[in-house]
Design a protein around this motif. Sequence first.
Motif, short mmCIF file in Angstrom:
data_model
loop_
_atom_site.label_atom_id
_atom_site.label_comp_id
_atom_site.label_asym_id
_atom_site.label_seq_id
_atom_site.Cartn_x
_atom_site.Cartn_y
_atom_site.Cartn_z
N HIS A 126 0.90 -1.18 -0.04
CA HIS A 126 -0.06 0.01 0.07
C HIS A 126 0.87 1.37 -0.11
CE1 HIS A 126 0.97 0.29 4.51
NE2 HIS A 126 0.48 -0.94 4.45
N SER A 127 0.40 2.48 -0.02
CA SER A 127 1.02 3.55 -0.23
C SER A 127 1.97 4.03 0.96
CB SER A 127 0.04 5.01 -0.68
OG SER A 127 -0.81 4.98 0.49
N TYR A 128 1.42 3.52 2.13
CA TYR A 128 2.21 3.85 3.36
C TYR A 128 3.26 2.70 3.59
CZ TYR A 128 -0.90 7.76 4.07
OH TYR A 128 -1.49 8.72 4.27
N THR A 129 3.63 1.57 2.91
CA THR A 129 4.41 0.77 3.35
C THR A 129 5.94 0.96 3.49
OG1 THR A 129 3.17 -0.88 1.59
CG2 THR A 129 5.45 -1.52 2.33
N LEU A 130 6.62 2.06 2.56
CA LEU A 130 7.88 2.68 2.85
C LEU A 130 7.82 3.28 4.12
CD1 LEU A 130 10.53 2.83 1.52
CD2 LEU A 130 9.75 4.58 0.23
N THR A 131 6.68 4.20 4.38
CA THR A 131 6.82 4.90 5.58
C THR A 131 7.02 4.25 6.82
OG1 THR A 131 5.42 6.68 4.42
CG2 THR A 131 5.59 6.75 6.93
N TYR A 132 6.04 2.92 6.71
CA TYR A 132 5.96 2.15 7.95
C TYR A 132 7.23 1.42 8.06
CZ TYR A 132 0.85 2.98 8.28
OH TYR A 132 -0.42 3.50 8.31
N ALA A 133 8.10 1.05 6.92
CA ALA A 133 9.24 0.40 7.21
C ALA A 133 10.51 1.32 7.57
CB ALA A 133 9.77 0.22 5.72
N LYS A 134 10.23 2.52 7.37
CA LYS A 134 11.22 3.48 7.72
C LYS A 134 10.97 3.68 9.44
CE LYS A 134 14.40 6.68 8.00
NZ LYS A 134 15.79 6.20 8.19
N LYS A 135 9.65 3.66 9.70
CA LYS A 135 9.44 3.75 11.08
C LYS A 135 9.75 2.47 12.02
CE LYS A 135 5.38 4.27 14.10
NZ LYS A 135 3.87 4.54 14.36
N ASP A 136 9.80 1.41 11.29
CA ASP A 136 10.46 0.36 11.98
C ASP A 136 11.88 0.47 12.33
OD1 ASP A 136 7.84 -0.68 12.23
OD2 ASP A 136 7.92 -2.02 10.38
N VAL A 137 12.40 0.68 11.32
CA VAL A 137 14.06 1.15 11.12
C VAL A 137 14.43 2.09 12.38
CG1 VAL A 137 16.08 2.23 9.98
CG2 VAL A 137 14.46 0.57 8.72
N ASN A 138 13.55 3.13 12.47
CA ASN A 138 13.81 4.22 13.38
C ASN A 138 13.89 3.66 14.80
OD1 ASN A 138 14.46 6.03 11.35
ND2 ASN A 138 12.47 6.99 11.48
N GLU A 139 12.80 2.85 15.01
CA GLU A 139 12.26 2.28 16.33
C GLU A 139 13.48 1.21 16.47
OE1 GLU A 139 10.02 1.59 19.80
OE2 GLU A 139 10.03 3.19 18.33
N ALA A 140 13.86 0.53 15.63
CA ALA A 140 15.14 -0.47 16.02
C ALA A 140 16.15 0.05 16.31
CB ALA A 140 15.28 -1.42 14.82
N GLN A 141 16.73 1.26 15.68
CA GLN A 141 17.83 2.03 15.74
C GLN A 141 17.96 2.70 17.21
OE1 GLN A 141 20.43 2.68 13.46
NE2 GLN A 141 21.25 2.91 15.77
N LYS A 142 16.64 2.95 17.58
CA LYS A 142 16.46 3.61 19.08
C LYS A 142 16.73 2.59 20.03
CE LYS A 142 12.37 4.31 20.84
NZ LYS A 142 11.05 4.97 21.14
N ASN A 143 16.12 1.47 19.85
CA ASN A 143 16.14 0.33 21.01
C ASN A 143 17.55 -0.22 20.85
OD1 ASN A 143 13.60 0.25 21.83
ND2 ASN A 143 12.78 -0.95 20.12
N TYR A 144 18.27 -0.08 19.88
CA TYR A 144 19.68 -0.78 19.79
C TYR A 144 20.50 0.24 20.35
CZ TYR A 144 24.31 -2.26 17.85
OH TYR A 144 25.47 -2.63 17.56
N ASP A 145 20.32 1.39 20.10
CA ASP A 145 21.33 2.72 20.66
C ASP A 145 21.12 2.49 22.27
OD1 ASP A 145 22.15 3.11 18.48
OD2 ASP A 145 20.89 4.91 18.06
N LEU A 146 19.63 2.25 22.72
CA LEU A 146 19.45 2.45 24.18
C LEU A 146 20.21 0.96 24.86
CD1 LEU A 146 18.34 3.56 26.47
CD2 LEU A 146 16.09 2.77 25.76
N ALA A 147 19.92 -0.10 24.11
CA ALA A 147 20.47 -1.22 24.76
C ALA A 147 21.99 -1.33 24.85
CB ALA A 147 20.23 -2.52 23.67
#
Length: 216
Positions: free
Chosen positions: A187-208
């Motif tokens: 769908h039209s937001y697939t890329l947006t949601y995927a980028k959001k997942d990247v940002n969330e994973a990066q945040k958690n990795y940095d915090l870990a």
Amino acid sequence: MNTYYKYVPNVFLAKCTEKHEKGEMIDVTTKYGKENESIVFNLIFEREGFYYYSIVRADGYNMQERAKAKAERYEEWASSAGKKSTEYFNKSNDAVKHIPFGQPILVGHHSEKRHRSDINKSWNAMGKSVELSDKAASHESKAEYWAKRANDINLSMPESIEYYEHKLEVATEYHQGLKSGKYPRSHSYTLTYAKKDVNEAQKNYDLAKKLWGDVE
């Protein structure tokens, strides 16, 4: 006295009045006054004369162990409720076993009072059996839920560094694949949601890494 301080979801730091070294053993007191021997990892921040450290319990108790304990406890409750349900079911049948199947209440007969009393006993026992059966099912459902959580990894554990590093790699590869056309966009937001997942994973990795990594 060292006390607990909630830092982010699932993560409690040790709020200390003195400085400590990584690997040092300290006692941390809960709000209920219980002391847990803990291992110091990293100094996360200082504030108003207090030092806040990431810690793990020295006895190995963590979110996974807590989930296992809760699963076992609900399983025990489910088993107990199930046994009691069966006992009441049998009591219900025993209360009317002497009454022939389909036998109506003989109004005015000397057996009428006992007949009604036995039916009430049977009905009440059956109601209790159903109530306990429902309770057993509820406990069993909760036991299954906590059993599934027994392998969860979150930021309260040092192994979360590798876990979130892998999550970041997977999320980044998928995001890049969407951009290159390797993966289709549903769908039209697939890329947006995927980028959001990247940002969330990066945040958690940095915090870990901040919580459990080697601080230079």
